[in-house]
Each structure stands twice: as structure tokens, then as C-alpha cells.
Design a protein around this motif. Structure first.
Motif, mmCIF file in Angstrom:
data_model
loop_
_atom_site.group_PDB
_atom_site.id
_atom_site.type_symbol
_atom_site.label_atom_id
_atom_site.label_comp_id
_atom_site.label_asym_id
_atom_site.label_seq_id
_atom_site.Cartn_x
_atom_site.Cartn_y
_atom_site.Cartn_z
ATOM 1 N N ALA A 347 0.821 -1.212 0.000
ATOM 2 C CA ALA A 347 0.000 0.000 0.000
ATOM 3 C C ALA A 347 0.852 1.258 0.000
ATOM 4 N N ALA A 348 1.945 1.244 0.779
ATOM 5 C CA ALA A 348 2.780 2.439 0.890
ATOM 6 C C ALA A 348 3.367 2.844 -0.453
ATOM 7 N N ASP A 349 3.667 1.870 -1.309
ATOM 8 C CA ASP A 349 4.279 2.182 -2.605
ATOM 9 C C ASP A 349 3.244 2.383 -3.707
ATOM 10 N N SER A 350 2.021 1.893 -3.502
ATOM 11 C CA SER A 350 1.008 1.975 -4.563
ATOM 12 C C SER A 350 0.603 3.407 -4.869
ATOM 13 N N ARG A 351 0.775 4.297 -3.898
ATOM 14 C CA ARG A 351 0.348 5.690 -4.115
ATOM 15 C C ARG A 351 1.174 6.377 -5.190
ATOM 16 N N ARG A 352 2.327 5.819 -5.512
ATOM 17 C CA ARG A 352 3.176 6.419 -6.538
ATOM 18 C C ARG A 352 2.686 6.113 -7.946
ATOM 19 N N ALA A 353 1.790 5.114 -8.072
ATOM 20 C CA ALA A 353 1.341 4.714 -9.412
ATOM 21 C C ALA A 353 -0.172 4.769 -9.574
ATOM 22 N N ASN A 354 -0.902 4.999 -8.485
ATOM 23 C CA ASN A 354 -2.364 4.970 -8.555
ATOM 24 C C ASN A 354 -2.927 6.272 -7.992
ATOM 25 N N PRO A 355 -3.623 7.082 -8.799
ATOM 26 C CA PRO A 355 -4.149 8.366 -8.313
ATOM 27 C C PRO A 355 -5.126 8.209 -7.152
ATOM 28 N N ALA A 357 -5.064 5.869 -4.807
ATOM 29 C CA ALA A 357 -4.279 5.616 -3.608
ATOM 30 C C ALA A 357 -3.591 6.894 -3.131
ATOM 31 N N ALA A 358 -3.068 7.675 -4.063
ATOM 32 C CA ALA A 358 -2.427 8.935 -3.685
ATOM 33 C C ALA A 358 -3.428 9.891 -3.051
ATOM 34 N N HIS A 359 -4.645 9.930 -3.591
ATOM 35 C CA HIS A 359 -5.682 10.810 -3.046
ATOM 36 C C HIS A 359 -6.061 10.394 -1.625
ATOM 37 N N LEU A 360 -6.183 9.083 -1.374
ATOM 38 C CA LEU A 360 -6.512 8.606 -0.027
ATOM 39 C C LEU A 360 -5.412 9.000 0.963
ATOM 40 N N CYS A 361 -4.158 8.880 0.533
ATOM 41 C CA CYS A 361 -3.046 9.263 1.406
ATOM 42 C C CYS A 361 -3.083 10.756 1.716
ATOM 43 N N ASP A 362 -3.257 11.554 0.690
ATOM 44 C CA ASP A 362 -3.289 13.010 0.889
ATOM 45 C C ASP A 362 -4.434 13.405 1.816
ATOM 46 N N THR A 363 -5.578 12.761 1.647
ATOM 47 C CA THR A 363 -6.737 13.074 2.490
ATOM 48 C C THR A 363 -6.467 12.701 3.942
ATOM 49 N N ALA A 364 -5.869 11.527 4.166
ATOM 50 C CA ALA A 364 -5.579 11.082 5.532
ATOM 51 C C ALA A 364 -4.551 11.995 6.194
ATOM 52 N N ILE A 365 -3.541 12.411 5.460
ATOM 53 C CA ILE A 365 -2.530 13.319 6.005
ATOM 54 C C ILE A 365 -3.149 14.667 6.345
ATOM 55 N N ALA A 366 -4.063 15.117 5.476
ATOM 56 C CA ALA A 366 -4.737 16.391 5.738
ATOM 57 C C ALA A 366 -5.588 16.329 7.008
ATOM 58 N N ARG A 367 -6.068 15.141 7.364
ATOM 59 C CA ARG A 367 -6.857 14.986 8.595
ATOM 60 C C ARG A 367 -5.968 14.886 9.834
ATOM 61 N N ALA A 381 -8.268 0.015 2.537
ATOM 62 C CA ALA A 381 -9.030 0.271 1.313
ATOM 63 C C ALA A 381 -8.604 -0.677 0.192
ATOM 64 N N TRP A 382 -7.293 -0.914 0.073
ATOM 65 C CA TRP A 382 -6.810 -1.830 -0.965
ATOM 66 C C TRP A 382 -7.289 -3.252 -0.726
#
Length: 417
Positions: A347-355, A357-367, A381-382
């Protein structure tokens, strides 16, 4: 979709068995329908002992056995004989001892009785063990062995780094990775400060060409790094410490060779596995990462009847505790750590290739979530996506991933919001 395996309402022949696994011998208990221990014995961990175990269980009419671990020679023998195996983890067994007394002392024969009696009383909660296919088990062992060797390699590299920081600091930051082939070759040739002092830019450039260096860093830059570093030990003391350097280098080479051999074996075994297309289709899964996901999840679909059950075992779903008006949502400590490591690594690496996954990470960090919590959120989620692909036996297709497609249709400003 397969339904989850369940135990029959009543045990076979109204008796249940419990085995407390040990290194040299195994304590066995047989309990009847009233909860009385009707038979108790111990067998050696040997071929003759395991044959005796089967003979005595058969004479007692035991068709179901509770044990603390899902693999090993004892489990293999019981499954081959057609007995039903139920796994009760050591943590569960520790808590179950309190049913029968407040002392909580560890005793193998008593633990065997607790296992057998729990199998009699808690049948609605327990599930029989359905082993994975032999190909999955073999691939799992290969992946875990590689992971252990990588851990050893990292530890040995850190030991070499600490050693060089004292005797030859210039070699520590010379190349990108201390355990890379070019770095090991350099330390083989220039194992102490005295030998490194012989180098000039021209000599270093010639040596790099002789070993086939890729040329990412200019020889002049590398030489400047050597000169800028603190001086190491020289003379007899430097030569003596060079022997330690060579010992660590040789150990590192052996580890790297064996890790490479295991990775080739993983690639071959994964290519032959029927579930390989499911896991290799995931973004940035690669070969080793896909193999780890496959083997830690397994191939028995009935083991995880819902995606929630898979997420809970992987430890990426939070644990909720509530008492009166107090409600706490905390980290789930009770989990399969091998599965959690495989899922969070992917999951940690998938955000680099899947928008998505990147969006979920950005949203969680923003929270306000930290990195480990963010990765667990994405991993959960994955797992819902992976579970559906796994149950249906189809590879991951981004065009059929509704959440991803919905995100891609949004304007760029809405995605960033």
C-alpha cells in the motif's frame, strides 16, 4: 464465493482432542461430551511418536483436534490422517486458562486439556483449518526466508557502516548504498586509509572503468568525497582492521548471492501459481511484493468470507473498545504480522502509481494522521479491492475500479481539494 467452513454442532464420537505442541514431546488430552478428561498421554516428537499419536487418537475415537499452530509435522500428520484441525492461538489459550482457575500457571498437560475442552464448548466460534495448496505453502516459505535474509543483510550493512565510521570514514558515503556491488568492490581493493591515499582522480577513474562502473557520479566528485571525509586509521592498526572489513564484506556477498537466488526461485514459483495474475496486476506489485501478498493471504477463499475479516486479520482495521460512555478506537495489536507487513508494504508504494491511492493518502494526512496510520488506512481500502479480485479470480483492472474512475472524472482542482 465459498462459504466459511464451520464445525458440526456435535463433535465426532462426542470426544475432542487437544495437543500442546513442544520441541521434544507433545502433551495430548481427550475430553468427552461432559467435559471430563478421559485420556491423557505424551508422545515424543519423532516418527514413532507421531505414529503412536495417531494410533491413540484413533482408539479414543477422536476426529477433531485443537492445537496452537497451523503448520509443522504434527499438523501435517493429523491432516493426512483425515482429522479436523482447529487452531487456537497462544494468546487465546493464555486467556482461556482463567476459565479453569485463577493461578494462570503454564503447564503442558493442562494446556492440552484447555484446548480440548475449548473445542468442545466454543464450537460456534471456532473454524476448522483448511490448509493452502502445496505451491502456496512453498512460495510462502521462500518469501519469508528471503525477507529474513534481507533483514540480516541490513543488520550486517549497519555493522559494516559502524565499523568503517571508525577505521575508514571516507568509504561510508562514497557510493549511494554501502552494500552495493560497486561499494563492496571498492572496499575489497581499498580496504584502509593507506590504500585509499594512493588514489588520484586519474587512478580512481581508471579503476572505475575496470570494474564497469555505471558512471552516475563523476570520478572527480567521488575523489573529492574521499578527501573531504575524516581520515581513517593508518599503519599497522589500519591493516589489522582491514581484516575485519574483509570478513564483513564476505558475509555480505554470501547474503546477497542467496537473496538473489531466492528471488529467482520466487519468480519461477510465482509464474506457475494460478493466482499470480491477480496479484501481479496490482500497481507497483512487482514479483516479490506480489508473491508476498499472495502467500500471506493464501488461496483458500473460504478463510475470509468478507473483506472485513481479511482487514481485521491483517491488522489494518482499527479496534474499537466501548464501556459506558467511553469509546476508544485504537491500533489493532492482535493481527497476523506477516500479512500486515506484506499489505502495508504494498500500500505504501502503490500511491506512486495509482491516483486513487495517492488521493486517499493526501486526504488522511490532511486529517492529521501520521505516516503509519495513513498507510494502514490505504491498506484497508486496498484489501477491499484485492478481496473482490481474489474471490472472483480476476486481475485488477483500473478501468473497472469505480472509485478510481470517479476520481479521474473530477476536475483537477476538485481532486486537490
Amino acid at each position: 464465493m465459498q462459504s466459511a467452513p464451520v464445525l458440526p454442532p456435535e463433535p465426532v464420537n462426542a470426544v475432542t482432542g487437544g495437543i500442546d505442541w513442544a520441541r521434544d514431546d507433545h502433551a495430548v488430552s481427550v475430553v468427552d461430551a461432559a467435559g471430563h478428561q478421559v485420556r491423557r498421554f505424551t508422545v515424543e516428537h519423532s516418527d514413532a511418536g507421531l505414529r503412536s499419536l495417531l494410533t491413540q487418537l484413533t482408539r479414543a475415537g477422536v476426529g477433531e483436534v485443537a492445537i496452537e499452530r497451523p503448520d509443522g509435522p504434527v499438523v501435517a500428520v493429523l491432516l493426512a490422517a483425515g482429522l479436523t484441525i482447529v487452531v487456537i492461538s497462544p494468546n487465546q489459550l493464555k486467556n482461556l486458562r482463567g476459565r479453569y482457575g485463577s493461578a494462570g500457571n503454564k503447564d503442558d498437560r493442562f494446556d492440552a486439556f484447555v484446548l480440548a475442552d475449548t473445542l468442545r464448548t466454543d464450537r460456534a466460534r471456532l473454524r476448522p483449518l483448511i490448509p493452502d495448496a502445496a505451491a502456496t505453502v512453498t512460495l510462502r516459505q521462500t518469501c519469508r526466508t528471503r525477507k529474513d535474509l534481507v533483514k540480516h543483510r541490513i543488520g550486517l550493512t549497519n555493522q559494516l557502516r559502524a565499523h568503517l565510521a571508525i577505521v575508514f570514514p571516507g568509504a561510508v558515503g562514497l557510493f549511494a548504498d554501502l552494500d552495493s556491488p560497486i561499494s563492496l568492490a571498492f572496499l575489497d581493493r581499498f580496504d584502509c586509509q593507506d590504500r585509499a591515499d594512493w588514489l588520484t582522480v586519474k587512478r580512481l577513474s581508471a579503476w572505475l572503468r575496470s570494474v564497469g562502473y555505471c558512471g552516475r557520479a563523476d570520478p572527480a566528485v567521488l575523489h573529492a568525497r574521499l578527501r573531504a571525509a575524516p581520515r581513517g586509521l593508518g599503519g599497522d592498526q589500519g591493516g589489522a582492521n582491514a581484516q575485519i572489513t574483509h570478513a564483513l564484506l564476505e558475509a555480505l556477498r554470501v547474503l546477497r548471492t542467496q537473496i538473489t537466488a531466492l528471488e529467482a526461485q520466487i519468480s519461477e514459483q510465482l509464474a506457475l501459481h494460478p493466482d499470480a495474475p491477480i496479484f501481479t496486476s496490482l500497481p507497483r506489485s512487482g514479483t516479490v511484493r506480489a508473491a508476498r501478498l499472495l502467500t500471506e493471504i493464501g488461496d483458500c477463499r473460504a478463510r475470509f468470507p468478507t473483506p472485513e475479516s481479511l482487514a481485521c486479520l491483517a491488522g489494518v482495521a482499527p479496534s474499537t473498545r466501548q464501556s459506558g460512555k467511553i469509546r476508544a478506537v485504537t491500533f489493532r495489536w492482535g493481527a497476523d504480522k506477516q500479512l500486515r507487513d506484506a499489505v502495508t508494504d504494498f500500500a505504501a508504494d502503490s500511491r506512486r502509481a495509482n491516483p486513487w491511492a495517492a488521493h486517499l493518502c493526501d486526504t488522511a494526512i490532511a486529517r492529521g494522521h501520521d505516516h503509519p496510520h495513513t498507510v494502514r488506512i490505504l491498506a484497508r481500502a486496498w484489501l477491499f479491492v484485492i478481496w473482490h479480485c481474489w474471490q472472483d479470480g480476476v486481475p485488477y483492472d483500473p478501468t473497472r475500479h469505480r472509485a478510481l474512475q470517479a476520481l479521474l472524472t473530477l476536475p483537477e482542482a476538485a481532486r486537490a481539494a
